[in-house]
Motif scaffolding. Structure first.
Motif, short mmCIF file in Angstrom:
data_model
loop_
_atom_site.label_atom_id
_atom_site.label_comp_id
_atom_site.label_asym_id
_atom_site.label_seq_id
_atom_site.Cartn_x
_atom_site.Cartn_y
_atom_site.Cartn_z
N MET A 158 0.81 -1.22 0.00
CA MET A 158 0.00 0.00 0.00
C MET A 158 0.85 1.28 0.00
SD MET A 158 -3.05 -1.04 2.61
CE MET A 158 -3.83 0.55 2.44
N LEU A 159 1.96 1.25 0.73
CA LEU A 159 2.81 2.43 0.86
C LEU A 159 4.27 2.03 0.64
CD1 LEU A 159 1.08 3.90 4.02
CD2 LEU A 159 0.93 4.83 1.71
N PRO A 160 4.62 1.63 -0.58
CA PRO A 160 5.99 1.13 -0.81
C PRO A 160 7.03 2.24 -0.69
CG PRO A 160 4.83 1.37 -2.88
CD PRO A 160 3.83 1.65 -1.80
N VAL A 161 8.21 1.85 -0.20
CA VAL A 161 9.34 2.79 -0.17
C VAL A 161 10.43 2.33 -1.14
CG1 VAL A 161 8.88 3.67 2.14
CG2 VAL A 161 10.37 1.69 1.86
N ARG A 162 10.31 1.11 -1.65
CA ARG A 162 11.24 0.57 -2.64
C ARG A 162 10.46 -0.03 -3.79
NH1 ARG A 162 16.08 2.29 -1.57
NH2 ARG A 162 16.66 2.15 0.59
N HIS B 2 11.32 4.13 -4.21
CA HIS B 2 10.03 4.45 -4.82
C HIS B 2 9.93 5.97 -4.96
CE1 HIS B 2 5.67 4.88 -5.17
NE2 HIS B 2 5.66 3.61 -5.57
N PRO B 3 9.32 6.48 -6.03
CA PRO B 3 9.20 7.94 -6.19
C PRO B 3 8.47 8.61 -5.02
CG PRO B 3 8.51 6.80 -8.20
CD PRO B 3 8.78 5.75 -7.17
N GLU C 153 13.90 -4.26 2.96
CA GLU C 153 12.68 -4.99 3.29
C GLU C 153 12.93 -6.28 4.09
OE1 GLU C 153 9.02 -4.41 3.76
OE2 GLU C 153 9.95 -3.14 2.27
N PRO C 154 13.83 -7.17 3.68
CA PRO C 154 13.99 -8.42 4.44
C PRO C 154 14.51 -8.20 5.86
CG PRO C 154 15.14 -8.55 2.33
CD PRO C 154 14.67 -7.14 2.50
N TRP C 155 15.09 -7.04 6.14
CA TRP C 155 15.71 -6.78 7.45
C TRP C 155 14.83 -5.95 8.37
CZ3 TRP C 155 20.30 -8.80 9.12
CH2 TRP C 155 21.05 -9.48 8.16
#
Length: 168
Positions: free
Chosen positions: A49-53, A60-61, A143-145
């Protein structure tokens, strides 16, 4: 009955015996809220919903906006309206006598009154710690961390976690 306060260390300093049932109850609350809801909300739902990558790994823009929204939702919506009230309800049930547990509505009302009277101080402490942590976690940590990063800031690492530093 005197209500217990704080950590195991504080309880023992107050001369109170270790209460395995209290520890088990807080474990269940932590597993349900932090392990269940928080994992779903921030590891499953939020990245969609709110990606940063982006899927390729680039920023992400809308990363700055989404980071601010994630931090705001967690600290100013989820914490005061879900996390802390549930914590106070759980703590009240744990500290209650058997007779008090027979009146769950009164017990719940008392817990929520206590939260209301302490909420300014409790939330100020929470925000002072978690707002900076979440800004870093939601914006910089891969993300995985993310889950491991929050855990690392919440408690000391276990020896087995230090030995194997692989993302989950």
């Amino acid at each position: 009955k005197q209500k217990t306060k704080g950590s195991l260390k504080a309880m023992l300093q107050q001369g109170e015996p270790f209460q395995p049932s209290r520890t088990a109850a807080f474990f269940l609350w932590n597993a349900a809220y932090c392990g269940g809801f928080v994992y779903w909300a921030y590891s499953v739902r939020a990245p969609r919903m709110l990606p940063v990558r982006l899927s390729c790994g680039l920023r992400h823009p809308q990363a700055a906006r989404n980071t601010a929204l994630l931090c705001g939702i967690d600290n100013f919506v989820a914490t005061p309206l879900l996390c802390m009230p549930l914590y106070y309800l759980f703590k009240s049930a744990i500290d209650a006598t058997a007779d008090e547990r027979q009146r769950p509505i009164a017990l719940s009302q008392g817990a929520l009154r206590q939260y209301a009277s302490e909420s300014r101080e409790v939330l100020a402490l929470s925000w002072g710690l978690w707002v900076p942590i979440h800004l870093v976690t939601f914006s910089v940590v891969p993300e995985p961390w993310k889950e491991k990063a929050v855990e690392a800031r919440s408690r000391p690492p276990m020896p087995s976690e230090i030995a194997s530093c692989e993302p989950s």
